[in-house]
Motif scaffolding. Structure first.
Motif, PDB file in Angstrom:
ATOM      1  N   ILE A 209      63.890 -30.745   2.572  1.00  0.00           N
ATOM      2  CA  ILE A 209      63.147 -29.259   3.137  1.00  0.00           C
ATOM      3  C   ILE A 209      64.061 -28.227   3.175  1.00  0.00           C
ATOM      4  O   ILE A 209      63.839 -26.967   3.110  1.00  0.00           O
ATOM      5  CB  ILE A 209      62.706 -29.716   4.497  1.00  0.00           C
TER       6      ILE A 209
ATOM      7  N   LEU B  59      61.356 -32.369  14.203  1.00  0.00           N
ATOM      8  CA  LEU B  59      60.373 -33.543  14.239  1.00  0.00           C
ATOM      9  C   LEU B  59      60.672 -34.766  13.554  1.00  0.00           C
ATOM     10  O   LEU B  59      60.731 -35.708  13.949  1.00  0.00           O
ATOM     11  CB  LEU B  59      58.989 -32.901  14.007  1.00  0.00           C
ATOM     12  N   ILE B  60      60.681 -34.442  12.249  1.00  0.00           N
ATOM     13  CA  ILE B  60      61.279 -35.354  11.007  1.00  0.00           C
ATOM     14  C   ILE B  60      62.389 -36.282  11.549  1.00  0.00           C
ATOM     15  O   ILE B  60      62.268 -37.283  11.566  1.00  0.00           O
ATOM     16  CB  ILE B  60      61.174 -34.952   9.741  1.00  0.00           C
TER      17      ILE B  60
ATOM     18  N   CYS C 134      64.506 -34.407   5.157  1.00  0.00           N
ATOM     19  CA  CYS C 134      65.155 -32.992   5.676  1.00  0.00           C
ATOM     20  C   CYS C 134      66.021 -32.304   4.996  1.00  0.00           C
ATOM     21  O   CYS C 134      65.932 -31.084   4.990  1.00  0.00           O
ATOM     22  CB  CYS C 134      65.745 -33.546   7.160  1.00  0.00           C
TER      23      CYS C 134
ATOM     24  N   LEU D 128      59.944 -28.445  12.059  1.00  0.00           N
ATOM     25  CA  LEU D 128      59.577 -29.597  11.310  1.00  0.00           C
ATOM     26  C   LEU D 128      60.698 -30.634  10.906  1.00  0.00           C
ATOM     27  O   LEU D 128      60.599 -31.700  11.049  1.00  0.00           O
ATOM     28  CB  LEU D 128      59.154 -29.054   9.671  1.00  0.00           C
TER      29      LEU D 128
ATOM     30  N   VAL E   9      58.803 -22.357  11.590  1.00  0.00           N
ATOM     31  CA  VAL E   9      58.105 -23.763  11.120  1.00  0.00           C
ATOM     32  C   VAL E   9      59.058 -24.668  10.674  1.00  0.00           C
ATOM     33  O   VAL E   9      59.341 -26.129  10.996  1.00  0.00           O
ATOM     34  CB  VAL E   9      56.826 -23.557  10.100  1.00  0.00           C
TER      35      VAL E   9
END
Length: 68
Positions: free
Chosen positions: A46, A25-26, A43, A22, A18
């Motif tokens: 995260i 994607l961001i 990012c 993610l 994930v």
């Protein structure tokens, strides 16, 4: 610290599957919509959280192996 097997498996799956998706994607959406600075901050945040969780998983795995 020992985690239950199910908790460990879920966290490992999130970290391996994930989180990288993610971040991609961001980053991609930030580039498309010209929000590179904001997407980089998100990012990095995260990634820092994922690194922290990875450390916890490593400690848990080590403790599990010592207990066997």
């Amino acid at each position: 610290m020992k985690l239950k097997n199910k908790t460990y498996d879920i966290l490992k799956w999130v970290l391996i599957t994930v989180i990288p998706a993610l971040i991609l994607l961001i980053t991609t959406l930030g580039t498309i919509y010209n929000f590179e600075d904001v997407s980089n901050i998100i990012c990095l945040t995260i990634s820092a959280i994922a690194t922290f969780i990875s450390s916890i998983l490593g400690i848990s795995s080590s403790n599990y192996k010592k207990g066997k």
